[in-house]
Motif scaffolding. Sequence first.
Motif, short mmCIF file in Angstrom:
data_model
loop_
_atom_site.label_atom_id
_atom_site.label_comp_id
_atom_site.label_asym_id
_atom_site.label_seq_id
_atom_site.Cartn_x
_atom_site.Cartn_y
_atom_site.Cartn_z
N ILE A 39 32.74 44.96 36.05
CA ILE A 39 33.95 44.93 36.87
C ILE A 39 35.13 44.80 35.93
CG2 ILE A 39 35.20 43.66 38.65
CD1 ILE A 39 32.43 42.55 39.55
N ALA A 40 36.14 45.63 36.10
CA ALA A 40 37.32 45.58 35.23
C ALA A 40 38.11 44.30 35.47
CB ALA A 40 38.21 46.79 35.48
N LEU A 41 38.54 43.66 34.38
CA LEU A 41 39.45 42.52 34.46
C LEU A 41 40.86 43.08 34.38
CD1 LEU A 41 37.57 40.07 32.07
CD2 LEU A 41 37.64 39.98 34.57
N GLU A 42 41.59 42.94 35.47
CA GLU A 42 42.91 43.55 35.58
C GLU A 42 43.72 42.80 36.62
OE1 GLU A 42 41.96 47.53 36.66
OE2 GLU A 42 41.16 46.99 38.63
N PRO A 43 45.04 43.06 36.71
CA PRO A 43 45.86 42.33 37.68
C PRO A 43 45.50 42.69 39.12
CG PRO A 43 47.21 43.32 35.96
CD PRO A 43 45.84 43.91 35.83
N ARG A 44 44.88 41.79 39.84
CA ARG A 44 44.61 41.94 41.26
C ARG A 44 44.13 40.62 41.81
NH1 ARG A 44 39.09 44.42 42.62
NH2 ARG A 44 37.82 44.09 40.77
N PRO A 45 44.16 40.42 43.12
CA PRO A 45 43.87 39.11 43.69
C PRO A 45 42.42 38.66 43.45
CG PRO A 45 45.03 40.49 45.27
CD PRO A 45 44.64 41.37 44.13
N VAL A 46 42.26 37.36 43.38
CA VAL A 46 40.93 36.78 43.20
C VAL A 46 40.01 37.18 44.34
CG1 VAL A 46 39.68 34.57 43.32
CG2 VAL A 46 41.57 34.85 41.72
N CYS A 47 40.53 37.30 45.55
CA CYS A 47 39.67 37.68 46.68
C CYS A 47 39.03 39.05 46.45
CB CYS A 47 40.44 37.65 47.99
SG CYS A 47 41.86 38.74 48.07
N ASP A 48 39.75 39.96 45.81
CA ASP A 48 39.18 41.27 45.50
C ASP A 48 38.08 41.15 44.45
OD1 ASP A 48 40.97 42.29 47.29
OD2 ASP A 48 42.23 43.31 45.81
#
Length: 313
Positions: free
Chosen positions: A95-104
């Motif tokens: 899974i890519a580590l990138e700017p997006r919410p923890v819920c995603d």
Amino acid sequence: MSLPNRSHTADWPDLSLKSGSDTAATLHMLTQIVGKIRLAQTPWTNHSWHVPLYMTARGLSSSLVPYDGKAFEVNFNLLDHLLVIQTTDGGQESIALEPRPVCDFYGDIVGVLEKLGLDIKIFTVPSEVSDGIPFEKDTKHCHYDREFATRFWRALVQIDRVFKEFRARFMGKCSPIHFFWGSFDLAVTRFSGKEAPVHPGHVAHCPDWVAQEAYSHEVSSAGFWLGGGPIKGPSFYSYAYPTRGEFPKAKVAPPEAYYSSEVGEFILSYEDVRTAASPDEMLLEFLQSTYEAAADSLGWDRSSLECKPVPSR
């Protein structure tokens, strides 16, 4: 015995990036998810030693976690910015580590676990966080700065190395170098073997018995975390449990270290260590002097607990 593993200031990254606190807050929640997955599958080990993450050549790892007749591990690759899940039967997903919410992130992790045949349920409220948001509802933590994430890991690499040298000086019971995802810190703890008073507990979203078991015996504990509350900025800490006698007033080294009555710990700024002529020696000085203050205040039998010098070859 003199050791060749010494660093220079240039080896210790600057952690003062403006993006740091937001990225760290998101990483904290992601490490909690992975840590809770390990917690759900691993036999209880004294002082919660079955839950931490560990340093790797790319980031942080759950280490091998049992699942029925196989095993798996979850790795934070903080160079390529991937969360990688591998199983011993050959499965692998990332899974890519990138700017997006923890819920995603949480939804993706659950999906990947299912794809790999891992049916694991966790308690989704963050531990040791007073205002924790369940992972599946967390849209607040959504920042991820690659540069800071890598710098943070590179700092942990240096600290892990020095902590291991410090740990090697002790022959009594001592923890491995643990990255605790609850408090988001790297820590090492020494024990005298003597029972301690019952700990009061009162740790957010954590049963009192967990803290009471963790502090069932006297400890001198040191670690590194990114700061919070009255402690501004990345710092090293050292404390004793229980705190007795002259420990808070002890004269420790280096001169930059101080006792914070607000948190009940000795504190040394990461920046002071990073910019020192010899970062390793300054940090070791802090670890050793604060340990001695704790051990002496608690009346430890230091001669039987500390290693004798190893002759040079």
